[in-house]
Design a protein around this motif. Structure first.
Motif, short mmCIF file in Angstrom:
data_model
loop_
_atom_site.label_atom_id
_atom_site.label_comp_id
_atom_site.label_asym_id
_atom_site.label_seq_id
_atom_site.Cartn_x
_atom_site.Cartn_y
_atom_site.Cartn_z
N ASP A 269 0.82 -1.21 0.00
CA ASP A 269 0.00 0.00 0.00
C ASP A 269 0.86 1.27 0.00
OD1 ASP A 269 -2.52 1.13 -0.13
OD2 ASP A 269 -2.77 1.22 2.04
N ARG B 165 -5.74 0.55 11.82
CA ARG B 165 -6.10 1.11 10.50
C ARG B 165 -4.87 1.28 9.62
NH1 ARG B 165 -11.85 1.13 10.49
NH2 ARG B 165 -12.37 1.23 12.67
N ASP C 108 -6.48 -1.08 4.73
CA ASP C 108 -7.91 -1.38 4.72
C ASP C 108 -8.12 -2.87 4.47
OD1 ASP C 108 -7.89 -1.91 1.92
OD2 ASP C 108 -8.27 0.19 1.48
N ASP D 254 -9.55 -4.52 2.11
CA ASP D 254 -9.27 -5.03 0.77
C ASP D 254 -7.78 -5.28 0.57
OD1 ASP D 254 -11.93 -5.08 0.05
OD2 ASP D 254 -11.90 -3.07 -0.80
N GLN E 57 -13.60 -2.83 16.05
CA GLN E 57 -13.85 -1.54 15.40
C GLN E 57 -14.66 -0.55 16.23
OE1 GLN E 57 -16.04 -1.62 11.78
NE2 GLN E 57 -17.67 -2.90 12.58
#
Length: 188
Positions: free
Chosen positions: A31, A144, A147, A149, A185
């Motif tokens: 990422d 976090r 994400d 995905d 969460q």
């Protein structure tokens, strides 16, 4: 705002701590983050506590070591005792609520101490083998750092060869990731 997250994951050998750390690190790196993962094993040849240190940042990481983690995940009684040294006033300490007789060993100085039923969910809803992926979802929800995905893509990259042979494992691992995410969460 810069992102810099320090994670300490600990459990008994075979609980998948190192696999989870490697997958999270790879997901963050893919990422675009700087990502560092250092495994640490006990002095025992078998049956020792395994600790994984992960750092993820959007800037260069200056040192492979850290004194205080942002999140500590402990998956056994020995892991709880071994990781409390990495807890500070900003640390979220997460442990599996199936661990017994640790009440006096839980850190008193953490920002939050959060028991989660990861093992129970893995056993009752999925399969005990995805316990570590439930934990991975909890780490992602707490930090976090990536994400869901990106995390799924990293799982696919790591375990894709198994998914080709047993496609049902893909759905089970992704469900485990989502369940772990749900556990944390709304609790931070």
């Amino acid at each position: 705002m810069s992102k810099y997250v320090k994670i300490a994951l600990a459990g008994e050998g075979g609980q998948g701590v190192q696999s989870v750390a490697a997958i999270i690190t790879e997901a963050a790196y893919d990422d675009g983050y700087e990502a560092l993962y250092i495994p640490n094993f006990g002095v025992e040849q078998r049956g020792g506590v395994s600790v994984a240190y992960v750092q993820i940042s959007d800037t260069a990481i200056g040192s492979p070591k850290f004194k205080t983690a942002d999140i500590v995940i402990a998956l056994s009684d020995r892991a709880v005792r071994r990781t409390t040294r990495y807890v500070g006033p900003q640390t979220v300490f997460v442990y599996d609520d199936n661990i017994r007789n640790i009440e006096n060993d839980l850190p008193q100085n953490a920002a939050k101490v959060l028991p989660i039923p990861a093992l129970k969910i893995a056993k009752q809803e999925l399969h005990p083998r995805v316990f570590n992926i439930v934990i991975m979802g909890a780490v992602i929800a707490a930090t976090r750092v990536v994400d869901l995905d990106k995390a799924k893509a990293a799982i696919e990259k790591k375990l894709g060869y198994k998914f080709e042979q047993y496609p049902e494992l893909r759905e089970m691992n992704f469900k485990a990731l989502e369940r772990g995410f749900e556990l944390v969460q709304d609790k931070l």
